[in-house]
Design a protein around this motif. Structure first.
Motif, PDB file in Angstrom:
ATOM      1  N   LEU A 273       0.818  -1.181  -0.168  1.00 11.15           N
ATOM      2  CA  LEU A 273       0.084  -0.130  -0.069  1.00 11.15           C
ATOM      3  C   LEU A 273       0.795   1.218   0.120  1.00 11.15           C
ATOM      4  O   LEU A 273       0.271   2.442  -0.489  1.00 11.15           O
ATOM      5  CB  LEU A 273      -0.880   0.107   1.224  1.00 11.15           C
ATOM      6  CG  LEU A 273      -2.186  -0.884   1.217  1.00 11.15           C
ATOM      7  CD1 LEU A 273      -3.259  -0.378   2.280  1.00 11.15           C
ATOM      8  CD2 LEU A 273      -2.915  -0.716  -0.167  1.00 11.15           C
ATOM      9  N   LYS A 274       1.939   1.256   0.658  1.00 13.44           N
ATOM     10  CA  LYS A 274       3.097   2.405   0.648  1.00 13.44           C
ATOM     11  C   LYS A 274       2.311   3.646   1.193  1.00 13.44           C
ATOM     12  O   LYS A 274       2.368   4.734   0.306  1.00 13.44           O
ATOM     13  CB  LYS A 274       3.460   2.491  -0.508  1.00 13.44           C
ATOM     14  CG  LYS A 274       4.534   1.395  -1.084  1.00 13.44           C
ATOM     15  CD  LYS A 274       5.069   1.699  -2.690  1.00 13.44           C
ATOM     16  CE  LYS A 274       5.838   0.810  -2.794  1.00 13.44           C
ATOM     17  NZ  LYS A 274       6.647   0.814  -4.233  1.00 13.44           N
ATOM     18  N   GLY A 275       1.366   3.427   2.304  1.00 17.20           N
ATOM     19  CA  GLY A 275       1.022   4.732   2.877  1.00 17.20           C
ATOM     20  C   GLY A 275      -0.504   5.078   2.398  1.00 17.20           C
ATOM     21  O   GLY A 275      -1.102   5.978   3.104  1.00 17.20           O
ATOM     22  N   LEU A 276      -0.961   4.368   1.569  1.00 18.00           N
ATOM     23  CA  LEU A 276      -2.482   4.558   0.906  1.00 18.00           C
ATOM     24  C   LEU A 276      -3.605   4.319   2.351  1.00 18.00           C
ATOM     25  O   LEU A 276      -3.284   3.271   2.829  1.00 18.00           O
ATOM     26  CB  LEU A 276      -2.848   3.759  -0.189  1.00 18.00           C
ATOM     27  CG  LEU A 276      -2.273   4.307  -1.477  1.00 18.00           C
ATOM     28  CD1 LEU A 276      -2.533   3.584  -2.387  1.00 18.00           C
ATOM     29  CD2 LEU A 276      -2.822   5.654  -1.764  1.00 18.00           C
ATOM     30  N   ASP A 277      -4.502   4.954   2.439  1.00 15.59           N
ATOM     31  CA  ASP A 277      -5.498   4.666   3.416  1.00 15.59           C
ATOM     32  C   ASP A 277      -6.220   3.324   2.878  1.00 15.59           C
ATOM     33  O   ASP A 277      -6.566   3.461   1.833  1.00 15.59           O
ATOM     34  CB  ASP A 277      -6.452   5.859   3.259  1.00 15.59           C
ATOM     35  CG  ASP A 277      -7.717   5.593   4.339  1.00 15.59           C
ATOM     36  OD1 ASP A 277      -7.384   5.454   5.664  1.00 15.59           O
ATOM     37  OD2 ASP A 277      -8.866   5.591   3.779  1.00 15.59           O
ATOM     38  N   PRO A 278      -6.233   2.423   3.752  1.00 12.85           N
ATOM     39  CA  PRO A 278      -6.857   1.225   3.376  1.00 12.85           C
ATOM     40  C   PRO A 278      -8.275   1.291   2.915  1.00 12.85           C
ATOM     41  O   PRO A 278      -8.615   0.599   2.005  1.00 12.85           O
ATOM     42  CB  PRO A 278      -6.985   0.507   4.866  1.00 12.85           C
ATOM     43  CG  PRO A 278      -5.778   0.889   5.703  1.00 12.85           C
ATOM     44  CD  PRO A 278      -5.772   2.373   5.257  1.00 12.85           C
ATOM     45  N   ALA A 279      -9.160   2.263   3.554  1.00 12.99           N
ATOM     46  CA  ALA A 279     -10.691   2.469   2.938  1.00 12.99           C
ATOM     47  C   ALA A 279     -10.523   2.980   1.704  1.00 12.99           C
ATOM     48  O   ALA A 279     -11.612   2.648   0.962  1.00 12.99           O
ATOM     49  CB  ALA A 279     -11.244   3.299   3.996  1.00 12.99           C
ATOM     50  N   GLN A 280      -9.527   3.606   1.397  1.00 12.86           N
ATOM     51  CA  GLN A 280      -9.694   4.487  -0.104  1.00 12.86           C
ATOM     52  C   GLN A 280      -8.989   3.334  -1.035  1.00 12.86           C
ATOM     53  O   GLN A 280      -9.367   3.284  -2.023  1.00 12.86           O
ATOM     54  CB  GLN A 280      -8.781   5.505   0.023  1.00 12.86           C
ATOM     55  CG  GLN A 280      -9.399   6.768   0.488  1.00 12.86           C
ATOM     56  CD  GLN A 280     -10.430   7.334  -0.851  1.00 12.86           C
ATOM     57  OE1 GLN A 280     -10.264   7.164  -1.830  1.00 12.86           O
ATOM     58  NE2 GLN A 280     -11.356   7.870  -0.344  1.00 12.86           N
ATOM     59  N   ALA A 281      -8.171   2.675  -0.514  1.00 11.84           N
ATOM     60  CA  ALA A 281      -7.367   1.417  -1.534  1.00 11.84           C
ATOM     61  C   ALA A 281      -8.220   0.371  -1.730  1.00 11.84           C
ATOM     62  O   ALA A 281      -8.048  -0.039  -2.733  1.00 11.84           O
ATOM     63  CB  ALA A 281      -5.932   0.918  -0.747  1.00 11.84           C
ATOM     64  N   ALA A 282      -9.007  -0.070  -0.856  1.00 11.28           N
ATOM     65  CA  ALA A 282      -9.627  -1.424  -1.018  1.00 11.28           C
ATOM     66  C   ALA A 282     -10.668  -1.338  -2.431  1.00 11.28           C
ATOM     67  O   ALA A 282     -10.419  -2.179  -3.394  1.00 11.28           O
ATOM     68  CB  ALA A 282     -10.617  -1.651   0.198  1.00 11.28           C
ATOM     69  N   PRO A 283     -11.467  -0.287  -2.650  1.00  7.39           N
ATOM     70  CA  PRO A 283     -12.064  -0.349  -3.899  1.00  7.39           C
ATOM     71  C   PRO A 283     -11.048  -0.485  -5.136  1.00  7.39           C
ATOM     72  O   PRO A 283     -11.590  -0.813  -6.411  1.00  7.39           O
ATOM     73  CB  PRO A 283     -12.898   0.899  -3.881  1.00  7.39           C
ATOM     74  CG  PRO A 283     -13.047   1.092  -2.377  1.00  7.39           C
ATOM     75  CD  PRO A 283     -11.682   0.847  -1.898  1.00  7.39           C
ATOM     76  N   LEU A 284      -9.870   0.076  -4.859  1.00  5.95           N
ATOM     77  CA  LEU A 284      -9.072   0.269  -6.194  1.00  5.95           C
ATOM     78  C   LEU A 284      -8.680  -1.009  -6.682  1.00  5.95           C
ATOM     79  O   LEU A 284      -8.200  -1.205  -7.854  1.00  5.95           O
ATOM     80  CB  LEU A 284      -7.918   1.026  -5.991  1.00  5.95           C
ATOM     81  CG  LEU A 284      -8.159   2.583  -5.483  1.00  5.95           C
ATOM     82  CD1 LEU A 284      -6.911   3.357  -5.205  1.00  5.95           C
ATOM     83  CD2 LEU A 284      -9.046   3.446  -6.544  1.00  5.95           C
ATOM     84  N   THR A 285      -8.749  -2.097  -5.934  1.00 11.52           N
ATOM     85  CA  THR A 285      -8.541  -3.333  -6.383  1.00 11.52           C
ATOM     86  C   THR A 285      -9.401  -4.200  -7.187  1.00 11.52           C
ATOM     87  O   THR A 285      -8.854  -5.259  -8.072  1.00 11.52           O
ATOM     88  CB  THR A 285      -8.286  -4.382  -4.966  1.00 11.52           C
ATOM     89  OG1 THR A 285      -9.442  -4.655  -4.420  1.00 11.52           O
ATOM     90  CG2 THR A 285      -7.134  -3.935  -4.286  1.00 11.52           C
ATOM     91  N   ASP A 286     -10.583  -3.501  -7.285  1.00 10.23           N
ATOM     92  CA  ASP A 286     -11.454  -3.924  -8.635  1.00 10.23           C
ATOM     93  C   ASP A 286     -12.003  -2.704  -9.340  1.00 10.23           C
ATOM     94  O   ASP A 286     -12.116  -2.669 -10.366  1.00 10.23           O
ATOM     95  CB  ASP A 286     -12.375  -4.994  -7.995  1.00 10.23           C
ATOM     96  CG  ASP A 286     -13.624  -5.356  -9.090  1.00 10.23           C
ATOM     97  OD1 ASP A 286     -13.235  -5.201 -10.224  1.00 10.23           O
ATOM     98  OD2 ASP A 286     -14.493  -5.791  -8.706  1.00 10.23           O
ATOM     99  N   ALA A 287     -12.900  -2.090  -8.432  1.00 14.62           N
ATOM    100  CA  ALA A 287     -13.468  -0.634  -8.990  1.00 14.62           C
ATOM    101  C   ALA A 287     -12.474   0.244  -9.685  1.00 14.62           C
ATOM    102  O   ALA A 287     -12.775   1.216 -10.383  1.00 14.62           O
ATOM    103  CB  ALA A 287     -14.290  -0.001  -7.789  1.00 14.62           C
ATOM    104  N   GLY A 288     -11.239   0.362  -9.361  1.00 13.07           N
ATOM    105  CA  GLY A 288     -10.123   0.968  -9.900  1.00 13.07           C
ATOM    106  C   GLY A 288      -9.568   0.101 -11.261  1.00 13.07           C
ATOM    107  O   GLY A 288      -9.203   0.550 -12.212  1.00 13.07           O
ATOM    108  N   LEU A 289      -9.016  -0.989 -10.687  1.00 12.75           N
ATOM    109  CA  LEU A 289      -8.132  -1.869 -11.579  1.00 12.75           C
ATOM    110  C   LEU A 289      -8.983  -2.150 -13.004  1.00 12.75           C
ATOM    111  O   LEU A 289      -8.596  -2.071 -13.995  1.00 12.75           O
ATOM    112  CB  LEU A 289      -8.111  -3.273 -10.708  1.00 12.75           C
ATOM    113  CG  LEU A 289      -7.223  -4.103 -11.757  1.00 12.75           C
ATOM    114  CD1 LEU A 289      -5.902  -3.586 -12.512  1.00 12.75           C
ATOM    115  CD2 LEU A 289      -6.806  -5.304 -10.766  1.00 12.75           C
ATOM    116  N   THR A 290     -10.336  -2.658 -12.781  1.00 11.84           N
ATOM    117  CA  THR A 290     -11.183  -2.977 -13.787  1.00 11.84           C
ATOM    118  C   THR A 290     -11.266  -1.951 -15.036  1.00 11.84           C
ATOM    119  O   THR A 290     -11.206  -2.255 -16.110  1.00 11.84           O
ATOM    120  CB  THR A 290     -12.579  -3.560 -13.523  1.00 11.84           C
ATOM    121  OG1 THR A 290     -12.320  -5.062 -12.697  1.00 11.84           O
ATOM    122  CG2 THR A 290     -13.349  -3.963 -14.590  1.00 11.84           C
ATOM    123  N   PRO A 291     -11.537  -0.502 -14.549  1.00 11.27           N
ATOM    124  CA  PRO A 291     -11.612   0.480 -15.610  1.00 11.27           C
ATOM    125  C   PRO A 291     -10.297   0.809 -15.926  1.00 11.27           C
ATOM    126  O   PRO A 291     -10.348   1.072 -17.327  1.00 11.27           O
ATOM    127  CB  PRO A 291     -12.526   1.625 -14.715  1.00 11.27           C
ATOM    128  CG  PRO A 291     -12.236   1.013 -13.414  1.00 11.27           C
ATOM    129  CD  PRO A 291     -12.389  -0.275 -13.377  1.00 11.27           C
TER     130      PRO A 291
END
Length: 347
Positions: A140-158
């Motif tokens: 994560l390198k400092g990213l907020d977990p609550a912000q980062a979790a959606p990025l694993t699909d809702a960010g990665l897929t688009p």
């Protein structure tokens, strides 16, 4: 520990007590710090008994981040206390696609019974989860977990979908985003960060259109029977070079077909059950490419998280306790969640 499980076909998800899992050889135990809820979870829970492919009960959650809490024998590369995101589309690890980090394209995973967490394997909607290999963890390198979790699909897929169309997203082009929910609102940001294209966002909800404007859409339109004509007006009759459909229903696919330009891209990300006729006489302009992407590569997840660290993309989230996860699913089903619902298993 507490976990959110789908236990019986046709029933609502439940919060239950289950044992804390033990990591086996080569595996990693995570203390889950945040887990995102996805519309695909609702789709899975709507499948009838005869079509249901996964063993039950099943702990939900395919968007997860956490802190390394234990290591199985032989694990290298991570240490207890590391904060990591989970790369979800697990593959065999041995084929050409996996060697390139494209485990989302692994041709052997299904045949080997390899399934993603939350979609066949115990997922991230729990206080702890086991990840099968450290290669499926990204720092994560400092990213907020609550912000980062959606990025694993809702960010990665688009991100994966948009990268495939980058050659067409040049100055003077137009990209249409259909559906500004969990994935769509991040897609708008990614288009602004990665390209000079004009971004036109469509949705049936005015609040979601307001969110689209807030995160960078140049134009917003109600997704109704006049939407395709308005897209044509905005593009001097040419249509959009790229249409990203994050709904995937019959109506939105018809809208995409009516909005796309000659030689454009229609990318069907949503799993709304619609179909699109492809071929001469099928209703699409000449030389249109149609794609149904699946998740993204490990390299792309690393890149999405880096965009977040640079402040170029963020998740609009609502947070819930693990006890409130069933209510969050209800709100998601009712279309009441703006952006992404995120569960914090430890408060």
């Amino acid at each position: 520990m507490k976990a959110v499980q789908y236990r019986t076909v046709g029933s609502a998800p439940e919060v239950v007590e289950v044992p804390v899992p033990e990591p086996g050889p080569g595996q990693v135990l995570l203390k889950v710090t945040a887990a995102g809820l996805c519309h695909s979870d609702l789709a899975v829970m709507s499948w009838p008994q005869e079509q249901f492919p996964y063993p039950l009960p099943m702990t939900l959650g395919h968007e997860g981040v956490g802190t390394v809490a234990g290591l199985g024998s032989g694990v290298r590369g991570v240490a207890e206390g590391d904060e990591v995101a989970v790369y979800g589309p697990w593959g065999c690890g041995l084929c050409r696609a996996c060697a390139e980090g494209r485990e989302n394209s692994c041709p052997h995973a299904a045949g080997l019974g390899i399934m993603p967490p939350g979609l066949g394997r115990p997922g991230a909607l729990a206080e702890y989860m086991v990840v099968d290999s450290p290669r499926h963890l990204v720092p994560l390198k400092g990213l907020d977990p609550a912000q980062a979790a959606p990025l694993t699909d809702a960010g990665l897929t688009p991100y994966h979908a948009i990268r495939a169309s980058l050659p067409k997203l040049v100055p003077g082009s137009t990209a249409v985003v259909v559906g500004v929910g969990g994935l769509g609102h991040i897609a708008v940001q990614l288009l602004r960060a990665l390209t000079p294209t004009r971004v036109v966002a469509l949705d049936v909800g005015k609040e979601k259109l307001e969110l689209a404007r807030a995160v960078g859409a140049h134009e917003t339109l109600l997704s109704d029977g006049e939407a395709a004509a308005r897209v044509r007006e905005l593009t001097d009759g040419i249509g959009a070079e790229v249409v990203l459909d994050f709904v995937g229903a019959e109506a939105t696919l018809a809208l995409a077909a009516a909005s796309v330009a000659v030689a454009g891209d229609v990318t069907v990300v949503g799993i709304g059950g619609g179909t699109l006729a492809v071929g001469f006489g099928g209703g699409l302009p000449f030389e249109v490419s149609v794609c149904a992407p699946y998740w993204g590569s490990r390299r792309e997840l690393i890149e999405v998280l880096e965009l977040a660290r640079q402040g170029l993309v963020s998740s609009h989230i609502e947070t819930y306790s693990i006890e409130d996860a069933p209510r969050a699913y209800e709100r998601l089903h009712a279309g009441e969640v703006g952006g992404r619902a995120v569960v914090l298993p430890h408060g």
